[in-house]
Design an enzyme around this catalytic site. Sequence first.
Site, mmCIF file in Angstrom:
data_model
loop_
_atom_site.group_PDB
_atom_site.id
_atom_site.type_symbol
_atom_site.label_atom_id
_atom_site.label_comp_id
_atom_site.label_asym_id
_atom_site.label_seq_id
_atom_site.Cartn_x
_atom_site.Cartn_y
_atom_site.Cartn_z
ATOM 1 N N HIS A 1 -14.928 3.957 -6.296
ATOM 2 C CA HIS A 1 -13.855 4.520 -7.122
ATOM 3 C C HIS A 1 -13.469 3.471 -8.153
ATOM 4 O O HIS A 1 -12.915 2.430 -7.823
ATOM 5 C CB HIS A 1 -12.667 4.860 -6.227
ATOM 6 N N ASP B 1 -17.703 9.747 -5.327
ATOM 7 C CA ASP B 1 -16.347 9.196 -5.286
ATOM 8 C C ASP B 1 -15.477 10.022 -4.353
ATOM 9 O O ASP B 1 -15.440 11.251 -4.441
ATOM 10 C CB ASP B 1 -15.790 9.191 -6.713
ATOM 11 N N SER C 1 -8.615 6.222 -12.371
ATOM 12 C CA SER C 1 -7.986 7.012 -11.322
ATOM 13 C C SER C 1 -6.797 7.808 -11.874
ATOM 14 O O SER C 1 -6.965 8.566 -12.827
ATOM 15 C CB SER C 1 -7.583 6.076 -10.180
#
Length: 530
Positions: A470, A441, A221
């Site tokens: 994710h 995602d 991320s």
Amino acid sequence: MLHPVPHPSKKRAAVLLSLSAVAAALASPVVAAPAPAPAPAPAPAAAAALRWSGCATPRYPTLQCASLKVPLDHDSPAGRQISLALTRVPHTAATSQGPLLVNPGGPGGSGRTLAGFVASALPKDVAAQYDVIGFDPRGVGRSEPALDCGAGHFKPVRPDSVPLDPATERANLERVRSFAESCQTKHADVLPYVGTVSAARDLEVLRTALGAERLSYFGYSYGTYLGAVYARLHPDRVHRLVLDSVVDPGGVWYEDNLAQDQAFDARHKSFLAWVAQYDATYHLGTDPAAVEERWYAMRTALRSAPAGGKVGPAELEDTYMPGGYYNGYWPALAEAFAAYAVREDAKPLVAAYERFGAVEPSAGNSYSVYTAVQCRDSAWPRDWNTWRADMWRTHAKAPFMTWNNAWYNAPCAFWKTEPLQTPDVTNHDLPPALLFQASEDAATPFEGAVAMHDKLAGSALVVEEGGGNHGVALSGNKCLDEKLAAYLRTGQAADAVCPAQPAPKPATATRAVPPSAGGAALHGLLGFRG
């Protein structure tokens, strides 16, 4: 400018074509973004050897801990020092490939526990070759000083996130302005030095302290952006670079959040369609559109009568947003929805809020760092009329969390620390990097991975086709995990497509996460919003 997210069916079809297209694009020169790359940092002064001590847990019996001093201001290395909290699982092989730094994202996520998870989740022969290093970035967790701008910012029941009247908008604006002012009051001496470039320069100090000629990096991320910035600063110091669920470097951060809003709305619709598929269990209807109407009817009802005195519309969004990160939560969320809408029982909804949506005391720190980094990294609109127009325009297409996300980031409209110019992470000097991305995602939409793939010459992009979670590597997808292990062994990787894991099945207990979902341990570490 908004970053439109294609309809899922169109995007899935495009994924299979994109890998060859991206490879062709990499054969052509990449046009740099107008913002300059960050100036190469001078080599840090030799750091004292790290003193590692045992901090084992039952799950991670070989975990060690240490602390590292770094300059608050890297341009004044002899000035004030701050500390970073570190963890390590040492290598056990006769020959080591050096340190592998791991980061769970955020910004604001603590990475200390992630070291143990990654070391235990990798194949034993791969983990044995690396010192897996976790760290709390500056301002986070056990690093000192740790930011905490304001207690009670997320205390329920908050004003409705959707400002249907001027009073509600004023109440929300007062909340976010107060938070920004509190940050400035408490941490004015630190805020100018909390940002991605400063954090990336910390990693170079860490590399020196570890005595490593090069380091490897594995980030999820926001951690993908941190890794890309470090690699741009020090491409010759990178051994392996793994980026999972990739931030769009061209949208940092206002545009990326608008793209998130549309992607989360699509993912929420996927959840509601899954609920409709199991009408025999949840009794909410077989038509996804009708199920969606019932979810928004629940939201409307909570405006006047918050469940358990805790769950109003904003808290409901907080509760269901994690389902956009990880579909293993869908059974629990569906059961809470059904209990409220069908059986008129609010207790499971309150329990789901306390499990997924309620802010832990430590989250005051992580949210404070999140805000400090995002507001410092790049320029945000200062005119609230710009925010209002953009949010209503996006809300019309994506009502699930546009306004909720806006208020989460809105302190940046009132931030006093001047923003930096966003660095260009285009890089032709790296060894091959490996990128992982689920095609659906929501937190980091697929287009961002393609953009990063374009910018990192020679990189490989592995797509989990049809996946919507994710954080996908080390979450139970054998195809992805084998490619990660092979890359960490050899440094070689190629563009590829892996099938997604099966969707979860309804669970018999609201707190159960079905084994078919996979990745529960990982997603517990990655958290939300990162």
